[in-house]
Write a protein that holds these residues in place. Sequence first.
Motif, PDB file in Angstrom:
ATOM      1  N   UNK A  37      48.982  20.608  39.460  1.00 40.11           N
ATOM      2  CA  UNK A  37      50.225  20.120  39.619  1.00 40.11           C
ATOM      3  C   UNK A  37      49.731  18.512  39.515  1.00 40.11           C
ATOM      4  N   UNK A  38      48.833  18.219  40.196  1.00 39.85           N
ATOM      5  CA  UNK A  38      47.959  16.739  40.294  1.00 39.85           C
ATOM      6  C   UNK A  38      47.801  16.387  38.846  1.00 39.85           C
ATOM      7  N   UNK A  39      47.161  17.064  38.215  1.00 40.56           N
ATOM      8  CA  UNK A  39      46.478  17.064  36.639  1.00 40.56           C
ATOM      9  C   UNK A  39      47.931  17.002  35.798  1.00 40.56           C
ATOM     10  N   UNK A  40      49.087  17.654  36.114  1.00 42.06           N
ATOM     11  CA  UNK A  40      50.391  17.290  35.231  1.00 42.06           C
ATOM     12  C   UNK A  40      50.934  16.242  35.509  1.00 42.06           C
ATOM     13  N   UNK A  41      50.852  15.809  36.868  1.00 43.85           N
ATOM     14  CA  UNK A  41      51.445  14.436  37.161  1.00 43.85           C
ATOM     15  C   UNK A  41      50.797  13.189  36.572  1.00 43.85           C
ATOM     16  N   UNK A  42      49.272  13.395  36.384  1.00 41.36           N
ATOM     17  CA  UNK A  42      48.593  12.585  35.687  1.00 41.36           C
ATOM     18  C   UNK A  42      48.646  12.652  34.034  1.00 41.36           C
ATOM     19  N   UNK A  43      48.869  13.631  33.558  1.00 41.06           N
ATOM     20  CA  UNK A  43      49.099  13.699  32.154  1.00 41.06           C
ATOM     21  C   UNK A  43      50.662  13.080  31.835  1.00 41.06           C
ATOM     22  N   UNK A  44      51.342  13.150  32.750  1.00 41.65           N
ATOM     23  CA  UNK A  44      52.616  12.474  32.548  1.00 41.65           C
ATOM     24  C   UNK A  44      52.493  10.790  32.474  1.00 41.65           C
ATOM     25  N   UNK A  45      51.380  10.248  33.194  1.00 39.92           N
ATOM     26  CA  UNK A  45      51.149   8.846  33.247  1.00 39.92           C
ATOM     27  C   UNK A  45      50.239   8.741  32.018  1.00 39.92           C
ATOM     28  N   UNK A  46      49.132   9.507  31.782  1.00 39.53           N
ATOM     29  CA  UNK A  46      48.207   9.394  30.583  1.00 39.53           C
ATOM     30  C   UNK A  46      48.198  10.856  29.868  1.00 39.53           C
ATOM     31  N   UNK A  47      49.012  10.729  28.521  1.00 41.72           N
ATOM     32  CA  UNK A  47      48.886  11.901  27.759  1.00 41.72           C
ATOM     33  C   UNK A  47      47.466  12.557  27.624  1.00 41.72           C
ATOM     34  N   UNK A  48      46.570  11.652  27.683  1.00 40.40           N
ATOM     35  CA  UNK A  48      45.056  12.276  27.622  1.00 40.40           C
ATOM     36  C   UNK A  48      44.715  13.336  28.633  1.00 40.40           C
ATOM     37  N   UNK A  49      45.306  13.175  29.606  1.00 44.34           N
ATOM     38  CA  UNK A  49      44.933  14.233  30.827  1.00 44.34           C
ATOM     39  C   UNK A  49      45.695  15.543  30.571  1.00 44.34           C
ATOM     40  N   UNK A  50      46.206  15.882  29.767  1.00 46.73           N
ATOM     41  CA  UNK A  50      47.234  16.806  29.524  1.00 46.73           C
ATOM     42  C   UNK A  50      46.001  18.194  29.195  1.00 46.73           C
ATOM     43  N   UNK A  51      45.278  18.644  30.243  1.00 48.75           N
ATOM     44  CA  UNK A  51      44.246  19.631  29.997  1.00 48.75           C
ATOM     45  C   UNK A  51      44.660  20.679  31.289  1.00 48.75           C
ATOM     46  N   UNK A  52      44.288  22.042  30.668  1.00 43.45           N
ATOM     47  CA  UNK A  52      44.117  23.043  31.569  1.00 43.45           C
ATOM     48  C   UNK A  52      42.762  23.169  32.326  1.00 43.45           C
ATOM     49  N   UNK A  53      42.988  22.837  33.676  1.00 41.99           N
ATOM     50  CA  UNK A  53      41.645  22.649  34.551  1.00 41.99           C
ATOM     51  C   UNK A  53      40.959  23.924  34.678  1.00 41.99           C
ATOM     52  N   UNK A  54      41.437  25.039  34.291  1.00 44.17           N
ATOM     53  CA  UNK A  54      40.779  26.094  34.355  1.00 44.17           C
ATOM     54  C   UNK A  54      39.712  26.443  33.202  1.00 44.17           C
ATOM     55  N   UNK A  55      40.213  25.687  31.991  1.00 45.53           N
ATOM     56  CA  UNK A  55      39.156  25.603  30.916  1.00 45.53           C
ATOM     57  C   UNK A  55      38.114  24.505  31.067  1.00 45.53           C
ATOM     58  N   UNK A  56      37.910  23.894  32.005  1.00 47.91           N
ATOM     59  CA  UNK A  56      36.953  22.506  32.387  1.00 47.91           C
ATOM     60  C   UNK A  56      36.080  22.800  33.580  1.00 47.91           C
TER      61      UNK A  56
END
Length: 676
Positions: A37-56
């Motif tokens: 959820x935190x990563x989704x909010x960061x992705x809304x601020x910066x599109x480069x953060x749109x990553x599935x954290x399970x793959x990282x």
Amino acid sequence: MSEQLKFIVEQLNKDPFKKNFNLITFDSLEPMQLLQVLNDVLAEIDPKQAIDIREELPEQTIKRMCALLGMLKYKPPGNLSDVSSFRQGLVSGSKPVVHPILHWLLQRLPELRKRAYLARFLVKLEVPAEFLQDDVINDTSHQYEELVEGFKTYHKECELLRTSGFSTAEIRRDISAMEEEKDQLIKRVDRLKKRVESVSNHQRMLEQARQLRVEKEREQSLTHQKQEQKNQLFQAEQRLQRSQQQLKDLRQAAADANPESLMKRLEEEIKINSYMVSEKLPKELEGMRRTVQYLQKIGSEPAMGQADLQELEDKIKEADSQINQLIEKRMMRNDPMDDKLTLYRQQASIIIRRKESKAEELQEAREELATAERELRQRSSQAQASDGGEVVRGDELKRLVGKLRSKGTMYKKKRQDISELKAEYGVLQRTEEVLKQRHEGVQHKLQTMEAEKGISGYSDTQEELERVSAIKSELDEKKGRTLDDMSDMVKRLNSMIVEKKSALAPIIKELRSLRQRCQELNQEYEEKKAQYESCTAGLESNRSKLEQEVKALREETSQEENRYHYINSMSEIIEMQIRRAAEEMKAYVSSDPQEKKKAIREVYMKNISEQELLGKKLREKQKMVRESHGANMEQMKMWRDLETLMECKRQCFIRAQSQASIGQVIQEGGEDRLVL
């Protein structure tokens, strides 16, 4: 904490997230889901953060999130200031770490989007110094810095254009309107040219008209210059007259002066100059330096949003409250020695303010005198160059100039006083409003506590003492009493204050204990409030579970009621059928023929026999149709051939009538012949 969770859930349920959370489901998220959820909010601020954290990898995820939060200037709460504990809590998806981050991000979403966008272009790449020795890398670095500065300029211009209120539609309308006016003017000029071409010597007349227009424009400009020069000459004459009068006054003062007065005047000037150099000018210079440093600091920081301004206002309010507490402590202390020194401090501050105001007036007067002397020298040189002598005016002009000068000086002074008074009035009015609000609240609480403890009137007595002290200071300042009288009055007042303090000392001690008790009660209230909120959250979760159970039981009850009604209906139908079967059996076994005829079995048997007879007749009819089918089909074919033959004869008859002039048709023995 519950308000923070409510805000986070509300924002996540809105666009563009649409998570469809409630307080219970959000609070029950797993650490990995919370980080997503935190990563989704960061992705809304910066599109480069749109990553599935399970793959990282977790280390890469935390490094990426910390880098973005550092770029967005996120500061962890006071209890998470340690970087290692903050990173550890972020790795484990701890709620006390992730929830404040989500709350901070969702509060400033538009501002953080803009900051992330600008960071892509404004965060400079740090190139090591040993690499910059290469010419190519050095040139590329300079070019990169120039591009960054250019981006800053273009971005500022873009923001100005966005906030300037200009609209492309309005500009287009203006352009189209100007183009239409241009076309109309061109058409009008063409019409006028056609009219002029028919006149003889039109070229010469056009040239004369052009010259006339040029001369008129020149005449207007010369008239304007003449008027300006007249105004400048009048102003210069007035300045010259004032300067001559000042010079005359100075000469008279110098003529009447003696060495002692000159020395005294020089000493005064030296004191004034030393004060200006040692106290006033260094203070002004230091203040200007602080202002410049403050402005440079503000200019180097990024643009502040509404949230930053709100944070600064909260800090200011907190500092004001601390100042008020310190003032209250100082008033409660009321040291007699401090009370004695208060009046002297007030007098010293008044004298310092007067000294500073007089120094400012002196500085302005010196600047005015220097300006007037420069203008006097310039005008004198101009007058001597033009006429060869000095400009002389009458006594009437001198008196008028002197009166205007005195009125102008008085007007400037009054205007300055009015502006200062207006500024001070605005500040004092706002201060008065704030202090009145605070005073009303404190006075109400104090009166309530005094009434509870039976010491009503203590605050009124203290206000009376303060009022008496204020009246005394005003009277001392207005009437200019001597220091002995003031010291006597201070002694009397101090003795009165000491008496009042001695009378109020036990009450103040009791009030202090009550304040301590109030603080303890406030602390207990906060603890109870926290317990209440946690209990409320637990009861809320239990209530939602019970509501779901009640809903399920109600649905089950509804289904059982429907089944019950269905079974009742089926039982009634079966009973009706049983009654009908009993009546049928009774009628069937009855010996009465009429009663037997009413039985359903007899009715159905009668219908069956009738249908069997009808079927037998239909089968016989079908057999007859089958036997005559061939002959009937042959007869139908013959009738069709006959119809075709008759149609052919009709057509031949129609053609015979149309071709009667060509030949003759003869009908004999059933044959038709055409004779040409």
